[in-house]
Write an enzyme that holds these catalytic residues in place. Structure first.
Site, PDB file in Angstrom:
ATOM      1  N   CYS A  94       0.811  -1.222   0.000  1.00 37.89           N
ATOM      2  CA  CYS A  94       0.000   0.000   0.000  1.00 37.89           C
ATOM      3  C   CYS A  94       0.848   1.278   0.000  1.00 37.89           C
ATOM      4  O   CYS A  94       1.705   1.460   0.865  1.00 37.89           O
ATOM      5  CB  CYS A  94      -0.901  -0.027   1.235  1.00 37.89           C
ATOM      6  SG  CYS A  94      -1.827   1.505   1.469  1.00 37.89           S
ATOM      7  N   VAL A 126      -5.576   0.247   5.865  1.00 32.26           N
ATOM      8  CA  VAL A 126      -4.212   0.383   6.364  1.00 32.26           C
ATOM      9  C   VAL A 126      -3.629   1.665   5.764  1.00 32.26           C
ATOM     10  O   VAL A 126      -4.039   2.058   4.666  1.00 32.26           O
ATOM     11  CB  VAL A 126      -3.325  -0.846   5.987  1.00 32.26           C
ATOM     12  CG1 VAL A 126      -3.686  -2.030   6.837  1.00 32.26           C
ATOM     13  CG2 VAL A 126      -3.387  -1.167   4.497  1.00 32.26           C
ATOM     14  N   LYS A 158     -11.288  -7.255   6.099  1.00 27.98           N
ATOM     15  CA  LYS A 158     -12.099  -6.560   7.120  1.00 27.98           C
ATOM     16  C   LYS A 158     -12.305  -7.423   8.362  1.00 27.98           C
ATOM     17  O   LYS A 158     -13.431  -7.679   8.791  1.00 27.98           O
ATOM     18  CB  LYS A 158     -13.468  -6.128   6.549  1.00 27.98           C
ATOM     19  CG  LYS A 158     -13.419  -5.375   5.235  1.00 27.98           C
ATOM     20  CD  LYS A 158     -12.875  -3.968   5.385  1.00 27.98           C
ATOM     21  CE  LYS A 158     -12.710  -3.278   4.052  1.00 27.98           C
ATOM     22  NZ  LYS A 158     -11.597  -2.327   3.993  1.00 27.98           N
ATOM     23  N   GLU A 180      -5.035   6.746   9.248  1.00 25.42           N
ATOM     24  CA  GLU A 180      -4.855   7.795   8.222  1.00 25.42           C
ATOM     25  C   GLU A 180      -3.364   8.125   8.108  1.00 25.42           C
ATOM     26  O   GLU A 180      -2.759   8.692   9.030  1.00 25.42           O
ATOM     27  CB  GLU A 180      -5.653   9.076   8.522  1.00 25.42           C
ATOM     28  CG  GLU A 180      -7.124   8.991   8.167  1.00 25.42           C
ATOM     29  CD  GLU A 180      -7.373   8.712   6.693  1.00 25.42           C
ATOM     30  OE1 GLU A 180      -6.627   9.226   5.841  1.00 25.42           O
ATOM     31  OE2 GLU A 180      -8.305   7.958   6.391  1.00 25.42           O
ATOM     32  N   SER A 181      -2.805   7.814   6.932  1.00 33.68           N
ATOM     33  CA  SER A 181      -1.357   7.939   6.745  1.00 33.68           C
ATOM     34  C   SER A 181      -0.792   9.315   7.118  1.00 33.68           C
ATOM     35  O   SER A 181       0.243   9.404   7.775  1.00 33.68           O
ATOM     36  CB  SER A 181      -0.995   7.585   5.301  1.00 33.68           C
ATOM     37  OG  SER A 181      -1.662   8.424   4.379  1.00 33.68           O
TER      38      SER A 181
END
Ligand SMILES: N[C@@H](CCC(=O)N[C@@H](CS)C(=O)NCC(=O)O)C(=O)O
Length: 256
Positions: free
Chosen positions: A37, A77, A64, A89-90
């Site tokens: 990701c 993620v 999930k 939240e990155s």
């Protein structure tokens, strides 16, 4: 036949696998990640840059699973648990690492409030213009839509490129602006191979900056083998992916 989102390659490979192996011991900070990701890679680069102790846990967010939804109700993620509290939240995580570990080896945001705000301004631009246009380009099927998305992507990247002071975005200080861009730069070979993008089209200086960024140690250390990313992107390139990001692009909604 397309690979369903739940059946992605299960673990990191290459340099990223070595980094995962070094971060298996229990720590106060647990990093819930998916090796593939780009949003994860942002937070992961920030952890590596700052030398923060963390335990890496691989999660397949498409499944999930109940425990993961308790950590991040959005089911995305990256996410973390720190001192018993969950966050996700990155970009929020990157800022949290900076706030919670200010004395660690390196600052990822300038100390001066004006310069800090300037960095955030460009992080916001990357989130609102660069990432959505590149994602639209990947998923576009129709030739006109591809051309339009390519123009938008190159335009957004040129706007960023015009601000790069060198060697990093802010100048000598490597910062969160570089961190949030890096995952999309290391994956741009996908749009080069499939959608006619070139770094040269953005500019000669951009090509140099991109090469510098993708060879930064924290970026290399969080990078899996290219063939495994390509596997995942096949579904996006055919616009068959069922992730929240893919669905948002198809519906013309903002990214999750
Ligand atoms: N805005 C989020 C986006 C995170 C995100 O979309 N992560 C993807 C993987 S790259 C995910 O978990 N997808 C699961 C899903 O779409 O169901 C962030 O910045 O952290």
């Amino acid at each position: 036949m397309s690979i369903p989102d739940e059946k992605i390659h299960p673990v990191a490979t290459g340099r990223a696998a070595e980094t995962v192996a070094k971060h298996q011991e229990p720590q106060e900070l647990v990093f819930y990640a998916g090796w593939f990701c780009p949003y994860v890679q942002r937070s992961w680069i920030a952890l590596e840059e700052k030398g923060i102790p963390y335990q890496y846990k691989e999660v397949n967010p498409y499944k999930k699973e109940k425990h993961f939804l308790e950590i991040n109700p959005k089911g995305l993620v990256p996410a973390i648990e720190y001192k018993g509290k969950a966050l996700y939240e990155s970009l929020v995580l990157c800022e949290f690492f900076e706030d919670a570990f200010p004395a660690h080896t390196l600052h990822l945001l300038p100390q001066d409030p004006l310069e800090r705000a300037y960095a955030r301004l460009w992080i916001d631009f990357i989130s609102k213009s660069v990432v959505p246009s590149v994602q639209r380009l990947i998923q576009a099927q129709d030739a006109n839509k591809q051309r339009e998305a390519l123009e938008d992507s190159v335009k957004a990247l040129r706007t960023v490129a015009a601000q790069v002071k060198g060697p990093w975005f802010l100048g000598t200080q490597f910062s969160l602006v570089d961190v949030v861009l890096a995952p999309w730069i290391v994956r741009d070979y996908i749009i080069t191979e499939h959608r006619g993008y070139t770094r040269e089209a953005v500019g000669a200086d951009w090509k140099e900056y991109a090469a510098r960024l993708e060879n930064r140690d924290s970026v290399l250390a969080t990078q899996s083998d290219k063939e495994h990313y390509a596997e995942i992107y096949q579904r996006y390139l055919r616009d068959e992916a069922m992730s929240e990001v893919a669905k948002a692009i198809r519906a013309g909604r903002p990214l999750p």
